[in-house]
Write a protein that holds these residues in place. Structure first.
Motif, PDB file in Angstrom:
ATOM      1  N   ARG A  72      -8.666  16.006   3.664  1.00  0.00           N
ATOM      2  CA  ARG A  72      -7.318  15.498   3.932  1.00  0.00           C
ATOM      3  C   ARG A  72      -6.872  14.516   2.856  1.00  0.00           C
ATOM      4  O   ARG A  72      -5.712  14.519   2.443  1.00  0.00           O
ATOM      5  N   MET A  73      -7.816  13.670   2.420  1.00  0.00           N
ATOM      6  CA  MET A  73      -7.489  12.718   1.348  1.00  0.00           C
ATOM      7  C   MET A  73      -6.917  13.441   0.143  1.00  0.00           C
ATOM      8  O   MET A  73      -5.891  13.066  -0.407  1.00  0.00           O
TER       9      MET A  73
ATOM     10  N   PRO B 216       0.830  -1.201   0.000  1.00  0.00           N
ATOM     11  CA  PRO B 216       0.000   0.000   0.000  1.00  0.00           C
ATOM     12  C   PRO B 216       0.868   1.257   0.000  1.00  0.00           C
ATOM     13  O   PRO B 216       1.964   1.261   0.555  1.00  0.00           O
ATOM     14  N   ALA B 217       0.367   2.261  -0.642  1.00  0.00           N
ATOM     15  CA  ALA B 217       1.129   3.503  -0.723  1.00  0.00           C
ATOM     16  C   ALA B 217       1.285   4.106   0.669  1.00  0.00           C
ATOM     17  O   ALA B 217       0.396   4.006   1.504  1.00  0.00           O
ATOM     18  N   ARG B 218       2.429   4.720   0.890  1.00  0.00           N
ATOM     19  CA  ARG B 218       2.667   5.373   2.190  1.00  0.00           C
ATOM     20  C   ARG B 218       2.199   6.810   2.137  1.00  0.00           C
ATOM     21  O   ARG B 218       2.388   7.509   1.165  1.00  0.00           O
ATOM     22  N   PHE B 219       1.587   7.224   3.220  1.00  0.00           N
ATOM     23  CA  PHE B 219       1.114   8.620   3.286  1.00  0.00           C
ATOM     24  C   PHE B 219       1.585   9.248   4.585  1.00  0.00           C
ATOM     25  O   PHE B 219       1.914   8.566   5.543  1.00  0.00           O
ATOM     26  N   HIS B 220       1.603  10.529   4.592  1.00  0.00           N
ATOM     27  CA  HIS B 220       1.971  11.289   5.793  1.00  0.00           C
ATOM     28  C   HIS B 220       0.941  12.367   6.015  1.00  0.00           C
ATOM     29  O   HIS B 220       0.287  12.792   5.069  1.00  0.00           O
ATOM     30  N   PRO B 221       0.857  12.843   7.263  1.00  0.00           N
ATOM     31  CA  PRO B 221       0.000  14.015   7.463  1.00  0.00           C
ATOM     32  C   PRO B 221       0.518  15.153   6.590  1.00  0.00           C
ATOM     33  O   PRO B 221       1.719  15.305   6.416  1.00  0.00           O
TER      34      PRO B 221
ATOM     35  N   ARG C 167      -3.488  15.117   0.855  1.00  0.00           N
ATOM     36  CA  ARG C 167      -2.382  14.161   0.986  1.00  0.00           C
ATOM     37  C   ARG C 167      -2.025  13.548  -0.354  1.00  0.00           C
ATOM     38  O   ARG C 167      -0.867  13.226  -0.609  1.00  0.00           O
ATOM     39  N   ASN C 168      -3.038  13.351  -1.193  1.00  0.00           N
ATOM     40  CA  ASN C 168      -2.726  12.795  -2.513  1.00  0.00           C
ATOM     41  C   ASN C 168      -1.863  13.741  -3.324  1.00  0.00           C
ATOM     42  O   ASN C 168      -0.976  13.323  -4.050  1.00  0.00           O
TER      43      ASN C 168
ATOM     44  N   ARG D 219      -8.048  -7.777  -5.954  1.00  0.00           N
ATOM     45  CA  ARG D 219      -6.901  -7.221  -5.234  1.00  0.00           C
ATOM     46  C   ARG D 219      -6.290  -6.159  -6.091  1.00  0.00           C
ATOM     47  O   ARG D 219      -6.337  -6.239  -7.312  1.00  0.00           O
TER      48      ARG D 219
ATOM     49  N   ARG E  68     -10.382   1.849  -6.509  1.00  0.00           N
ATOM     50  CA  ARG E  68     -10.997   1.040  -5.459  1.00  0.00           C
ATOM     51  C   ARG E  68     -11.316   1.907  -4.242  1.00  0.00           C
ATOM     52  O   ARG E  68     -12.296   1.665  -3.535  1.00  0.00           O
ATOM     53  N   GLU E  69     -10.514   2.929  -4.040  1.00  0.00           N
ATOM     54  CA  GLU E  69     -10.773   3.856  -2.955  1.00  0.00           C
ATOM     55  C   GLU E  69     -12.115   4.556  -3.179  1.00  0.00           C
ATOM     56  O   GLU E  69     -12.941   4.683  -2.282  1.00  0.00           O
TER      57      GLU E  69
END
Lengths: 251, 786
Positions: free
Chosen positions: B419-420, B397-402, B423-424, B785, B686-687
């Motif tokens: 926020r989505m 899964p992709a890593r995200f940060h605040p 962050r993207n 998947r 999928r999100e």
């Protein structure tokens, strides 16, 4: 006609009999897969009761996912009548289905489908922000035992933890029913148990009806009732005399 | 066809929307290279050949009058290859069919075969030295006024009305671009070149056995500066006005300017487009490869080498690029033809055609292949580097940060959905920045294109509505006494007459020098005014001189400095004068003084050389005619008609220009935003499906998907404005010439249009992706998947 029994003039159905949440009559579903017709459901009658823990068993292709998707408003039947309380799902439009999903039903899938850019807390908040009477994201995550993983992103959580976030997200809006499609399918035994325990807790503490799809017969002891499906039909529906607790289950 | 090739074509077909949008950007790049650079090359080739065959001079000089015998002495100046002398002057032409006054530059012809700057005959025959009352006309003037051989044309020279017979129509390398004096825009109806036999013309102007203009060609290796200095020295006693080389020759200068602009734009625009291509191919291929991880693993497991896999994806991007290049080739050649035809409206060549050179075609193909390679590189490297076993596992899964807002403590104010989105954008800052940059170029391209129109329109408006408010401007063919004002005022219909004196001069500051006429006017005069680039009106000072910033920069002087002025007429005195004002104007190189001061500066008799006239309503035509017939009047011009012609030409040019600009800009905006949204949809499908399952409506989900592109577009717009402004500034600076300087004036409307067109393109591309989003199958997305 039996389909029209619950329909009033305006197309809004009468309430279902006391104790029932879902009622499906003569439900069938045919998929067009290229040039082949696949019959997924054949004339299924089905009822789900308030607070019930139902286990749906069956081989792959038996139609259990199709049934669940139709109950969840993700799919529409080819024929037949399906009703949730006073809403006829089989004739509902896109908008009604969206509101229905938003307010009344929670989903848990085999693949957790969390939003990778949001933390556990925010994944749950995504739902609580659009619901009428939600619990807080923290409460929901505490219910599944993740109170100390609130600010972790999906990439920082194990598979089991991710699935429990998904359950918290599904129950945070206090739905009347939780539809779970192979929630332990991608998990190992121990993790799977933790996830099932979370579902068990939700069912017992909140009184949320749960419909749980599995092809693992050992899990069936967990339900109040077990429905067996095969080739698009319900072949058997039995009540467990004793609903087992998580600790009694072995597989 | 190998299975891999089949796969390539099917993949291309599957991603056709994205491939078409990329091919469109390539096509635009190639189209602009082939048209603009192709036109540039064609113009240069034709011009050079024309100059060569017509013996285009290297040096020109105008003077008052010198005996023909001086020609021999000029020829003896070291470095001079050949000399030609002429008589030339401005005079009035009577045209019945048009209302405004017309005039011509009358030029003598000795021997059409031996002259420098040889004419090219379009029809009829050449005039000969001894021909009486026969003329040749410049082509545009003849065509516009429907003159043919055998027609009669009335000219007024020194007050004598003469009917001349048109015997031929010709073009001249010295007049490829013909502008009336004081203007910078052709007026083919009211101004043309008239060639006449030397004998007749000399007699009309009292120039028998004399000349008023000399042109020379130089020997290879001659030092032009030295020749000009020697020439000026030699012509001093004869009223030499200062010699100049090709860069100062009006026609050459305009053509050169146009070529420079073409070359710059023909390089800059395709470069931007090719950079966009490389960026788009990069993001599209990266995404394609990450969705095809498993396929790549299987291929590798079957024994396909890294080179095979690399070649596959490289060819994939090459096909898109080559398809685009092919389309660009055809459109580019077509557009090149169209542009050449447009050039023919302004520049007259004997034989101008769009020719696509092999080397340009090769160059265009090379750069597009280069763009394909650069674009494919990143993605291909990922594909090659992937070990088969790892490739078969799904991607982590992709890593995200605040995001930055949350780190700033503003997180509590943002909804989870917001926020989505943020962050993207932040997760791949480079991609977001490059996307924004791409879109901003779509804004910038519109601004730099429209700025040219804004700037020229602004300049012309100031020039003709604020600075030059006279209805008629007349020039005298010899100095007259200032009381001519009263004579003019006596003409019925004349309301105001303001005589002025124009004195040719050379300004010196150290070793630097610059020729310019000094205009002397009364401080009470109101028709002509000195204006700055900002439109401010500068009052004429009672003492000292006002000069153009262009000249001040050239001489490296400032307000308050003193300069030496060499007067190029009469007794040619040298004087010191104080610069009391430097004005940033945008046409010609000017110097202004109070007329009494100018008389004192020059010495000798007080005289005037022309007058500006305001006429009573509806009297313009009548007064023009009366004035043209006066013996002392050399030319009559109407600034307003120049402005009208300009506006007509401008609006036609604007229409075509805007059409292409919108096309260019939309191609970039659509391709960047469409591909960005498609990739987002593919990455986050999928999100978004999950959100639908959670009870988000289609609309809400679409908003989440497009918010990212929306934010990028909104960030891109001000960036595009700024880039557009900077590029416009660079263009304005590069186009500074003696004849005109386009002010950096960008209308507010232009910013709004640029943003609006980009926004429309963005919304359009989102709509295309939205249709795809609406068709998304919720269940199948969630059950697979990633």
């Amino acid at each position: 006609m039996r389909e029209s029994k619950h329909l009033s003039e305006e197309g809004i159905a009468e309430e279902l009999p006391e104790g029932q949440i879902f009622q499906a009559r003569h439900l069938s579903k045919v998929y067009q897969m290229g040039e082949v017709e696949v019959v997924a459901l054949r004339d299924v009658d089905f009822t789900l009761h308030k607070g019930e823990m139902l286990v749906l068993l069956g081989a792959s292709g038996s139609g259990k996912s199709t049934l669940l998707n139709i109950l969840g408003g993700l799919d529409t039947p080819t024929n037949g009548h399906v009703q949730y309380r006073d809403l006829v799902l089989s004739t509902a439009n896109e908008n009604e289905l969206t509101i229905y999903r938003r307010k009344h039903v929670g989903f848990v899938f085999q693949f957790y489908n969390l939003i990778p850019s949001l933390t556990a807390r925010e994944n749950v908040a995504l739902v609580t922000e659009i619901s009428d009477n939600p619990m807080t994201a923290e409460e929901a995550l505490e219910l599944v035992g993740l109170e100390d993983r609130l600010d972790h992103f999906p990439a920082q959580l194990s598979g089991g933890e991710q699935q429990r976030v998904a359950i918290a997200r599904a129950v945070a809006k206090r739905p009347n029913v939780l539809l779970c499609d192979e929630p332990t399918g991608a998990l190992d035994l121990e993790t799977g148990k933790i996830v099932l325990r979370a579902l068990d807790t939700v069912n017992r503490q909140l009184g949320t009806a749960v419909a749980l799809i599995t092809h693992n017969a050992a899990i069936s002891a967990l339900g109040d009732r077990v429905v067996q499906m095969s080739s698009g039909r319900i072949t058997e529906s039995t009540y467990n005399a004793h609903r087992a607790s998580m600790d009694e289950i072995v597989w | 066809m190998t299975p891999l090739t089949k796969k390539m074509f099917r993949d291309l077909w599957h991603h056709r929307g994205q491939m078409i949008s990329i091919a469109a950007v390539v096509a635009t790049a190639i189209m602009t290279v082939l048209s603009m650079r192709g036109v540039y090359e064609s113009l240069v080739t034709s011009r050079d050949a024309y100059y060569e065959t017509s013996k285009f001079p290297d040096v020109w000089v105008q003077l008052e009058r010198a005996p023909e015998s001086l020609r021999k002495q000029i020829a003896e100046i070291p470095g001079v290859a050949s000399v030609d002398t002429r008589v030339s002057f401005l005079a009035t032409i009577n045209l019945d069919q048009i209302e405004k006054p017309a005039s011509g530059l009358f030029v003598s012809i000795d021997n059409p075969d031996a002259m420098l700057g040889r004419l090219h005959l379009r029809s009829g025959r050449f005039v000969r030295k001894w021909d009486r009352d026969k003329v040749m006309l410049s082509e545009k003037f003849a065509i516009t006024n429907s003159f043919e051989e055998g027609d009669s044309i009335e000219v007024v020279i020194n007050g004598q009305l003469r009917a001349m017979e048109v015997v031929g129509v010709a073009i001249s390398p010295e007049h490829m671009y013909i502008v009336p004096p004081g203007s910078f825009f052709p007026d083919n109806e009211a101004f043309g070149i008239v060639w006449m036999g030397r004998q007749t013309l000399s007699a009309l102007d009292n120039m028998e056995s004399a000349f008023s203009e000399a042109v020379l060609t130089l020997q290879a290796g001659a030092v032009e500066e030295q020749v000009k200095a020697d020439l000026d020295e030699l012509l001093k006693p004869y009223g030499g006005r200062g010699s100049y080389g090709r860069p100062m020759q009006i026609s050459h200068q305009y053509l050169e300017n146009e070529l420079k602009q073409n070359k710059t734009m023909g390089t800059a625009i395709p470069a931007v487009f090719l950079a966009v291509v490389a960026f788009l191919l990069n993001i599209v291929l990266r995404r394609l490869i990450s969705t095809q991880r498993q396929e790549i693993a299987v291929l590798k497991a079957f024994g396909y080498s890294n080179a095979d896999i690399g070649r596959f994806y490289f060819q994939f991007s090459l096909v898109a690029v080559l398809v685009g290049a092919l389309v660009g080739l055809f459109v580019g050649v077509w557009l090149g033809d169209v542009m050449i035809e447009m050039y023919k409206e302004f520049f007259v060549f004997p034989n101008l055609q769009y020719k696509l050179s092999g080397s340009l075609l090769f160059f265009a193909l090379l750069v597009s292949i280069l763009a394909a390679t650069v674009g494919a590189l990143g993605g291909v490297r990922n594909a090659v580097a992937l070990p088969p076993a790892e490739a078969m596992r799904p991607q982590a899964p992709a890593r995200f940060h605040p995001g930055i807002f949350e780190r700033m403590g503003l997180g509590t104010y943002l909804s989870a959905a917001t926020r989505m989105v943020l962050r993207n954008i932040e997760r791949r800052p480079m991609k977001s920045i490059l996307s924004a940059l791409g879109v901003s170029f779509s804004v910038a391209i519109l601004i730099i294109g429209l700025f040219m129109f804004d700037g020229v329109e602004y300049m012309m408006n100031l020039q003709f509505n604020v600075a030059q408010r006279e209805d008629i401007s007349i020039s005298f063919n010899r100095p007259l006494t200032p009381d001519v004002e009263l004579d003019i005022l006596r003409i019925p219909g004349v309301a105001v007459a303001e005589p002025f004196r124009m004195v040719p001069a050379r300004f010196h500051s150290g070793h630097l020098k610059k020729e310019a006429g000094i205009t002397g006017r009364s401080v009470a005069h109101e028709l002509q005014r000195i204006i700055t680039a900002d439109g401010d009106i500068i009052p004429l000072p009672l003492s000292g001189i006002v000069i153009s910033k262009f000249m001040a920069d050239h001489l490296q002087v400032r307000r308050g400095d003193r300069v030496s002025v060499e007067i190029l007429e009469g007794r040619r005195p040298w004087r010191e004068v104080e610069i009391v004002e430097v004005v940033e104007d945008f046409m010609g190189v000017s110097a202004y003084m109070e007329i009494g001061q100018l008389h004192r500066l020059v010495g000798g008799a007080r005289s005037v050389s022309g007058a500006n006239v305001k006429v009573a309503l509806g009297q313009q035509e009548k007064v023009s005619r009366t004035l043209s017939d006066l013996p002392a009047v050399a030319g009559v011009a109407s600034p307003r008609s120049t402005y009208e012609i300009f506006q007509k030409q401008m609006s036609e040019g604007l229409f075509i220009g805007i059409f292409f600009l919108i096309g260019f800009s939309s191609v970039i905006a659509v391709s960047v935003i469409y591909n960005g949204a498609r990739i987002s949809l593919s990455e986050r499908g999928r999100e978004l499906a999950s959100l639908r399952v959670l009870g988000f409506s289609k609309r809400e989900v679409a908003v989440l998907l497009f918010a990212e592109q929306g934010i990028i577009t909104f960030l891109a717009i001000p960036i595009g404005w700024y880039i557009g402004y900077l590029l416009s500034q660079a263009i304005a600076l590069s186009l500074i010439t003696e004849s005109y300087r386009i002010p950096l004036m960008i209308n507010f409307d232009t910013y709004v249009y640029a943003a609006g067109i980009t926004l429309i393109a963005a919304i359009g591309s989102s709509w295309l992706v939205r249709r795809r989003l609406d068709r998304y199958d919720l269940i199948s997305v969630l059950k697979t998947r990633d």
